[in-house]
Write a protein that holds these residues in place. Sequence first.
Motif, short mmCIF file in Angstrom:
data_model
loop_
_atom_site.label_atom_id
_atom_site.label_comp_id
_atom_site.label_asym_id
_atom_site.label_seq_id
_atom_site.Cartn_x
_atom_site.Cartn_y
_atom_site.Cartn_z
N VAL A 178 0.84 -1.20 0.00
CA VAL A 178 0.00 0.00 0.00
C VAL A 178 0.88 1.25 0.00
O VAL A 178 2.01 1.24 0.49
CB VAL A 178 -0.96 0.04 1.21
N ARG A 211 -5.66 4.54 9.74
CA ARG A 211 -5.51 5.00 8.35
C ARG A 211 -6.46 4.25 7.44
O ARG A 211 -6.76 3.09 7.68
CB ARG A 211 -4.08 4.80 7.87
N TRP A 265 -7.23 3.42 3.16
CA TRP A 265 -6.85 3.47 1.75
C TRP A 265 -8.01 3.02 0.89
O TRP A 265 -8.78 2.12 1.29
CB TRP A 265 -5.67 2.54 1.45
N THR A 325 -3.35 1.62 -4.75
CA THR A 325 -3.94 2.10 -3.50
C THR A 325 -3.80 3.60 -3.39
O THR A 325 -2.78 4.18 -3.79
CB THR A 325 -3.28 1.44 -2.28
N PRO A 353 -4.21 6.60 -0.46
CA PRO A 353 -4.51 6.99 0.92
C PRO A 353 -5.66 7.98 0.94
O PRO A 353 -5.66 8.97 0.20
CB PRO A 353 -3.20 7.62 1.40
N LYS A 354 -6.65 7.72 1.79
CA LYS A 354 -7.82 8.59 1.84
C LYS A 354 -7.79 9.53 3.04
O LYS A 354 -8.02 10.73 2.90
CB LYS A 354 -9.11 7.75 1.90
#
Length: 407
Positions: free
Chosen positions: A19, A49, A51, A62, A64-65
């Motif tokens: 990721v 976290r 993703w 992936t 990251p959100k």
Amino acid sequence: MSAFGGSTANANPNRSVEVASPPSDSVSSLCFSSKANHLVATSWDNQVRCWEVQKQGTTITTVPKASISHDQPVLCSAWKDDGTTVFSGGCDKQVKMWPLLSGGQPVTVAMHDAPVKDLAWIPEMSLLVTGSWDKTLRYWDLRQQNPTWVQQLPERCYALTVKHPLMVVGTADRNLVIFNLQNPQTEFKRVVSPLKYQTRCLAAFPDQQGFLVGSIEGRVGVHHLDEAQASKNFTFKCHRDGNDIYSVNSLNFHPVHQTFATAGSDGAFNFWDKDSKQRLKAMLRCSQPITSSAFNHDGSIYAYSFLGIRLENFESAPFSDLSIFFLYFTLYLKPQFVMTGAKVLKITIHQQQRPIFTYTNPWMPRSRANPGSEQATESEASALLLMKRNYRICTWAILLRVLSSNT
């Protein structure tokens, strides 16, 4: 296919996809949304976290959100059934609800008197259940501040699994407490684990007729609730290498095929069929222990995290390959701290020539003659909290693997 049994080592031998922007500290839990390929990880750097995992054929990317923080290391997580909200709990003794997809701020929805070790959302009851080292199980209606019910446990909660109406809670002293959630205020049954040593993980059967239990001794138990099916109960060895035995750290049922995966401290993850008592596939072993794992909602992706440790700012550290798993006899962390140990399980921290803490490492291989300590889970938390002030512990990766239809 091969029969049930043992499992060899490289950082990413299975060519899984890492990721983007992984956690900076060890991963304690992984969970996928039941609605989309959104992956959440909790870790020892106090972070939760998320993703977005995008899959096209066998290609995975992936993104990251978002992330949120706790005050102390986070130990567990679960998605709400609507796929928009995440719950997380840990060493700060609280559970936070994070409306992730709507962009809302996290709020505290549950509290305990000791670290929260595991939790689950029960959609059939619209309740959150949390298990803690304060020896209680608590049910929470999110519209109220106080728990709707506090269930006393015989010992500290180490793991729980829910498949309504079945819930199983594993505690210290090898207790397995079984609940029928149609009557959640009363224990349905309490049994002693079929395994000889400390429980690490649980997974309820998809048909609610029983559960799997994994322990530090490199063994998994298959247990049916109906006494008429007791003849189907069995245990099998896994995550072993010669005379070394490794903890089973994660158990996950496939959401479609009802096969299951085990992941352990030997760096391996394997796929099994409990009904035919066979191992379906043995993956190549990573070079570090696997700490947690999860399937996505349709079972096409398997996520797993493995543990790596990097030490920084040491003038002279007698380490092989800079890894605590090969710790030799004495390491001076700071002038007032000395950590002693050997190539085995226990590390003792001394202050001014006086032992102040002994850490039993759950990730280390164990010999058959010395499989480990009942204190390992709590020691893991307490020791890492103390030691992380003196060195940095980093998880190298969270990896994603696309699964074939026959896995």
